[in-house]
Design a protein around this motif. Structure first.
Motif, PDB file in Angstrom:
ATOM      1  N   ARG A 222       0.860  -1.178   0.000  1.00 43.12           N
ATOM      2  CA  ARG A 222       0.000   0.000   0.000  1.00 43.12           C
ATOM      3  C   ARG A 222       0.902   1.235   0.000  1.00 43.12           C
ATOM      4  N   VAL A 223       0.576   2.218  -0.809  1.00 47.13           N
ATOM      5  CA  VAL A 223       1.265   3.505  -0.782  1.00 47.13           C
ATOM      6  C   VAL A 223       0.270   4.525  -0.268  1.00 47.13           C
ATOM      7  N   ARG A 224       0.437   4.928   0.992  1.00 44.90           N
ATOM      8  CA  ARG A 224      -0.483   5.852   1.649  1.00 44.90           C
ATOM      9  C   ARG A 224      -0.062   7.292   1.375  1.00 44.90           C
ATOM     10  N   VAL A 225      -1.023   8.118   1.049  1.00 44.85           N
ATOM     11  CA  VAL A 225      -0.752   9.508   0.693  1.00 44.85           C
ATOM     12  C   VAL A 225      -0.775  10.384   1.943  1.00 44.85           C
ATOM     13  N   HIS A 226       0.338  11.044   2.200  1.00 48.85           N
ATOM     14  CA  HIS A 226       0.429  12.026   3.289  1.00 48.85           C
ATOM     15  C   HIS A 226       1.213  13.223   2.743  1.00 48.85           C
ATOM     16  N   ASP A 227       0.574  13.964   1.839  1.00 46.79           N
ATOM     17  CA  ASP A 227       1.278  15.061   1.158  1.00 46.79           C
ATOM     18  C   ASP A 227       2.030  15.933   2.157  1.00 46.79           C
ATOM     19  N   PRO A 228       3.300  16.225   1.842  1.00 47.05           N
ATOM     20  CA  PRO A 228       4.009  15.994   0.573  1.00 47.05           C
ATOM     21  C   PRO A 228       4.775  14.673   0.516  1.00 47.05           C
ATOM     22  N   ILE A 229       4.504  13.735   1.432  1.00 46.96           N
ATOM     23  CA  ILE A 229       5.210  12.459   1.410  1.00 46.96           C
ATOM     24  C   ILE A 229       4.224  11.322   1.200  1.00 46.96           C
ATOM     25  N   ALA A 230       4.761  10.137   0.955  1.00 48.68           N
ATOM     26  CA  ALA A 230       3.955   8.927   0.863  1.00 48.68           C
ATOM     27  C   ALA A 230       4.541   7.897   1.822  1.00 48.68           C
ATOM     28  N   ARG A 231       3.693   7.063   2.390  1.00 43.88           N
ATOM     29  CA  ARG A 231       4.135   6.027   3.313  1.00 43.88           C
ATOM     30  C   ARG A 231       3.903   4.671   2.658  1.00 43.88           C
ATOM     31  N   ILE A 232       4.960   3.882   2.571  1.00 36.61           N
ATOM     32  CA  ILE A 232       4.876   2.560   1.941  1.00 36.61           C
ATOM     33  C   ILE A 232       4.613   1.512   3.015  1.00 36.61           C
ATOM     34  N   GLU A 233       3.604   0.683   2.814  1.00 38.22           N
ATOM     35  CA  GLU A 233       3.296  -0.414   3.721  1.00 38.22           C
ATOM     36  C   GLU A 233       3.488  -1.750   3.003  1.00 38.22           C
ATOM     37  N   VAL A 234       4.235  -2.643   3.628  1.00 47.64           N
ATOM     38  CA  VAL A 234       4.382  -4.014   3.168  1.00 47.64           C
ATOM     39  C   VAL A 234       4.321  -4.915   4.397  1.00 47.64           C
ATOM     40  N   PRO A 235       4.108  -6.221   4.245  1.00 40.74           N
ATOM     41  CA  PRO A 235       4.147  -7.118   5.397  1.00 40.74           C
ATOM     42  C   PRO A 235       5.506  -7.048   6.100  1.00 40.74           C
ATOM     43  N   VAL A 236       5.516  -7.329   7.402  1.00 39.32           N
ATOM     44  CA  VAL A 236       6.740  -7.230   8.202  1.00 39.32           C
ATOM     45  C   VAL A 236       7.886  -8.016   7.575  1.00 39.32           C
ATOM     46  N   GLU A 237       7.570  -9.199   7.068  1.00 37.00           N
ATOM     47  CA  GLU A 237       8.631 -10.051   6.521  1.00 37.00           C
ATOM     48  C   GLU A 237       9.251  -9.480   5.243  1.00 37.00           C
ATOM     49  N   ASP A 238       8.568  -8.509   4.613  1.00 40.59           N
ATOM     50  CA  ASP A 238       9.083  -7.905   3.377  1.00 40.59           C
ATOM     51  C   ASP A 238       9.858  -6.613   3.621  1.00 40.59           C
ATOM     52  N   ILE A 239       9.900  -6.148   4.849  1.00 39.51           N
ATOM     53  CA  ILE A 239      10.579  -4.873   5.133  1.00 39.51           C
ATOM     54  C   ILE A 239      12.068  -4.907   4.781  1.00 39.51           C
ATOM     55  N   PRO A 240      12.823  -5.979   5.123  1.00 42.34           N
ATOM     56  CA  PRO A 240      14.244  -5.991   4.734  1.00 42.34           C
ATOM     57  C   PRO A 240      14.439  -5.840   3.228  1.00 42.34           C
ATOM     58  N   ALA A 241      13.603  -6.528   2.428  1.00 40.47           N
ATOM     59  CA  ALA A 241      13.716  -6.424   0.976  1.00 40.47           C
ATOM     60  C   ALA A 241      13.368  -5.027   0.502  1.00 40.47           C
ATOM     61  N   LEU A 242      12.378  -4.406   1.134  1.00 40.72           N
ATOM     62  CA  LEU A 242      11.998  -3.046   0.763  1.00 40.72           C
ATOM     63  C   LEU A 242      13.132  -2.072   1.046  1.00 40.72           C
ATOM     64  N   LEU A 243      13.819  -2.236   2.173  1.00 41.24           N
ATOM     65  CA  LEU A 243      14.913  -1.341   2.542  1.00 41.24           C
ATOM     66  C   LEU A 243      16.086  -1.483   1.579  1.00 41.24           C
ATOM     67  N   GLN A 244      16.204  -2.664   0.973  1.00 37.30           N
ATOM     68  CA  GLN A 244      17.317  -2.896   0.050  1.00 37.30           C
ATOM     69  C   GLN A 244      16.962  -2.548  -1.390  1.00 37.30           C
ATOM     70  N   ALA A 245      15.689  -2.321  -1.670  1.00 34.31           N
ATOM     71  CA  ALA A 245      15.256  -2.068  -3.040  1.00 34.31           C
ATOM     72  C   ALA A 245      15.758  -0.705  -3.518  1.00 34.31           C
ATOM     73  N   ASP A 246      16.144  -0.654  -4.789  1.00 35.56           N
ATOM     74  CA  ASP A 246      16.614   0.590  -5.389  1.00 35.56           C
ATOM     75  C   ASP A 246      15.434   1.347  -5.963  1.00 35.56           C
ATOM     76  N   LEU A 247      14.687   2.036  -5.107  1.00 36.27           N
ATOM     77  CA  LEU A 247      13.489   2.732  -5.551  1.00 36.27           C
ATOM     78  C   LEU A 247      13.789   3.985  -6.354  1.00 36.27           C
ATOM     79  N   LYS A 248      14.967   4.569  -6.146  1.00 37.67           N
ATOM     80  CA  LYS A 248      15.317   5.802  -6.867  1.00 37.67           C
ATOM     81  C   LYS A 248      15.408   5.553  -8.370  1.00 37.67           C
ATOM     82  N   ALA A 249      15.717   4.317  -8.734  1.00 35.07           N
ATOM     83  CA  ALA A 249      15.837   3.994 -10.157  1.00 35.07           C
ATOM     84  C   ALA A 249      14.475   4.025 -10.842  1.00 35.07           C
ATOM     85  N   HIS A 250      13.393   4.084 -10.054  1.00 41.85           N
ATOM     86  CA  HIS A 250      12.048   4.047 -10.625  1.00 41.85           C
ATOM     87  C   HIS A 250      11.328   5.363 -10.397  1.00 41.85           C
TER      88      HIS A 250
END
Length: 250
Positions: A222-250
């Protein structure tokens, strides 16, 4: 493929399936069925196509900005596989001012419009019932849309049969439906805090952000809107992968 049988309620998955089919035979005169592409309505469609003559059954999906395009595509495929006529509504919930302003009753106004359209289609087709995929767990949540269902006399066979979400998944797996373990997909408008207006541009930004994350392999996001930022929600077990993901490339 198995989801395991949930405890209590039914002795087995077959008993749960039989109970749902028994309930649906009570709608044998014909029905219009709300089809979202998700797990609940996909099972309802599969069961209804067995319990109700398909020529007396119509699936309806709303092509709304709050529904990811993949869910519409899934609904089209599900109706085709079940051999059931499928109608895609072309209206927009953004035409409803009460929906756009995003008060806590937002869902009521969206569902009220949709169920009114389904009831109209039912009348035009000469079938008496409108059905949705509400399950026995949904009544414990904040769901203003259930009020809209009551206004338009919409029946919920999975709820009437006593199927919780676990049983919906178990029966779906038993019937070989690939939606049995599909993550829940709340509508995109739910990403905006109450009081923040829902706009077409905002929904598009949320969709594109979540699409990037899903393309990276995150099934539930889930990408929650909190202008001017967004909050990304994933299951707890996916947080390490999210922290390692190269989101800037997208």
């Amino acid at each position: 493929m198995t989801s395991g049988a949930p405890p209590e309620l039914f002795p087995s998955v077959r008993h749960a399936e039989a109970r749902a089919l028994e309930v649906l035979t009570g709608f044998g005169e014909g029905a219009v069925l709300a089809l979202s592409g998700g797990t609940d309505s996909a099972l309802l469609l599969s069961l209804a196509a067995e319990a109700i003559r398909t020529e007396r059954l119509v699936a309806v999906t709303s092509r709304s900005e709050s529904l990811p395009v993949e869910e519409l595509q899934a609904a089209v495929a599900q109706a085709r596989a079940a051999g059931v006529a499928h109608v895609v509504l072309e209206g927009s919930e953004l035409d409803v001012e009460a929906f756009r302003r995003n008060a806590p009753d937002r869902c009521f106004h969206c569902k009220n419009t949709m169920y009114a359209d389904l009831r109209r289609i039912a009348d035009e087709r000469g079938v008496p019932y409108v059905l949705d995929g509400t399950n026995a767990d949904d009544t414990g949540d904040h769901r203003p849309g259930l009020g809209a269902a009551r206004v338009h006399d919409v029946a919920s066979p999975l709820l009437l049969a006593g199927l919780t979400k676990q049983w919906v998944r178990a029966v779906s797996a038993h019937r070989g439906l690939d939606t049995w373990d599909k993550p829940a997909e709340a509508c995109l408008s739910s990403r905006f805090p109450y009081g923040t207006p829902v706009t077409r541009e905002g929904l598009d930004r949320v969709y594109r952000a979540e699409r990037v994350l899903k393309d990276l392999g995150f099934r539930t996001v889930r990408v929650r809107v909190h202008d001017p930022i967004a909050r990304i929600e994933v299951p707890v077990e996916d947080i390490p992968a999210l922290l390692q993901a190269d989101l800037k490339a997208h």
